[in-house]
Scaffold this motif. Structure first.
Motif, short mmCIF file in Angstrom:
data_model
loop_
_atom_site.label_atom_id
_atom_site.label_comp_id
_atom_site.label_asym_id
_atom_site.label_seq_id
_atom_site.Cartn_x
_atom_site.Cartn_y
_atom_site.Cartn_z
N SER A 163 0.84 -1.20 0.00
CA SER A 163 0.00 0.00 0.00
C SER A 163 0.88 1.26 0.00
O SER A 163 2.06 1.21 0.37
CB SER A 163 -0.92 0.02 1.21
N ARG A 164 0.27 2.37 -0.42
CA ARG A 164 0.98 3.65 -0.41
C ARG A 164 1.36 4.03 1.02
O ARG A 164 2.41 4.61 1.25
CB ARG A 164 0.08 4.73 -1.03
N TRP A 165 0.49 3.68 1.98
CA TRP A 165 0.77 4.01 3.37
C TRP A 165 1.97 3.24 3.91
O TRP A 165 2.70 3.75 4.76
CB TRP A 165 -0.47 3.78 4.23
N THR A 166 2.19 2.03 3.42
CA THR A 166 3.39 1.29 3.82
C THR A 166 4.64 2.02 3.35
O THR A 166 5.61 2.16 4.10
CB THR A 166 3.35 -0.13 3.24
N ILE A 167 4.59 2.51 2.13
CA ILE A 167 5.72 3.28 1.59
C ILE A 167 5.92 4.56 2.41
O ILE A 167 7.05 4.91 2.78
CB ILE A 167 5.49 3.61 0.10
N MET A 168 4.83 5.27 2.73
CA MET A 168 4.94 6.52 3.49
C MET A 168 5.48 6.27 4.90
O MET A 168 6.29 7.04 5.40
CB MET A 168 3.58 7.23 3.55
N ARG A 169 5.04 5.17 5.54
CA ARG A 169 5.58 4.84 6.87
C ARG A 169 7.06 4.54 6.79
O ARG A 169 7.83 4.94 7.68
CB ARG A 169 4.84 3.63 7.46
N ALA A 170 7.49 3.87 5.75
CA ALA A 170 8.92 3.57 5.59
C ALA A 170 9.72 4.84 5.36
O ALA A 170 10.84 4.98 5.86
CB ALA A 170 9.12 2.59 4.42
N ILE A 171 9.15 5.79 4.62
CA ILE A 171 9.83 7.07 4.40
C ILE A 171 9.93 7.84 5.70
O ILE A 171 11.00 8.35 6.07
CB ILE A 171 9.09 7.90 3.32
N LYS A 172 8.80 7.93 6.44
CA LYS A 172 8.78 8.69 7.69
C LYS A 172 9.72 8.09 8.74
O LYS A 172 10.34 8.81 9.52
CB LYS A 172 7.36 8.77 8.26
N SER A 173 9.83 6.75 8.77
CA SER A 173 10.71 6.12 9.75
C SER A 173 12.17 6.15 9.32
O SER A 173 13.05 5.85 10.12
CB SER A 173 10.28 4.67 9.97
N GLY A 174 12.43 6.51 8.07
CA GLY A 174 13.81 6.59 7.59
C GLY A 174 14.31 5.29 7.01
O GLY A 174 15.48 5.19 6.61
N ASP A 175 13.47 4.26 6.94
CA ASP A 175 13.89 2.98 6.37
C ASP A 175 14.04 3.07 4.85
O ASP A 175 14.88 2.39 4.26
CB ASP A 175 12.88 1.88 6.69
N LEU A 176 13.22 3.89 4.23
CA LEU A 176 13.25 4.06 2.77
C LEU A 176 13.71 5.47 2.45
O LEU A 176 13.11 6.45 2.91
CB LEU A 176 11.85 3.81 2.17
N GLN A 177 14.79 5.56 1.70
CA GLN A 177 15.33 6.86 1.31
C GLN A 177 14.42 7.51 0.28
O GLN A 177 14.06 6.89 -0.71
CB GLN A 177 16.74 6.70 0.71
#
Length: 133
Positions: free
Chosen positions: A21-35
């Motif tokens: 989901s898009r929210w999974t991507i956004m959570r990863a961005i906010k947590s710093g896991d995904l650049q």
């Protein structure tokens, strides 16, 4: 020409590519896991290499739960055991670029029509006044 470089994906495109989901991507961005970074329109952009690195490092984020008959515990199988194929990322990029080009074309055509209307109004003869003062 699109507003972003070809190797950058939006969160929605990255989610579609990663099958999450898009929210999974956004959570990863906010947590710093995904650049990710913000472009000049203040929209998130993700490099395809960073997405592949995130998928390799976090297979549980994009895992599907499979329940076997004799087993009471869920078994997680990664949705993408290998990094996403370059062809898939290229397809998503080309689709995004095409959509940007269509939007740009529509904007330019609307601007052209506006200027054409103004030119036609200026070309119309105006009635003269009887008195010149």
């Amino acid at each position: 020409m699109s507003a972003h470089t070809p190797a950058h994906l939006s969160p929605a495109q990255a989610a579609q590519t990663a099958d999450v989901s898009r929210w999974t991507i956004m959570r990863a961005i906010k947590s710093g896991d995904l650049q990710a970074f913000r472009d000049n329109k203040n929209q998130w952009r993700i490099k395809d290499d960073d997405l592949n690195a995130w998928l390799s490092a976090h297979p549980a984020q994009c895992a599907h739960t499979v329940q076997e008959d004799g087993d009471a515990h869920p078994v997680h199988t990664p949705a993408h055991p290998t990094p996403i194929a370059k062809e898939t990322l290229e397809l998503v990029r080309v689709k995004a670029e095409l959509e940007a080009e269509k939007t740009l074309r529509a904007t330019i055509e609307a601007d052209r029509d506006h200027w054409r209307d103004l030119a036609q109004k200026l070309a119309e003869p105006r009635p003269r006044k009887w008195w010149f003062w």
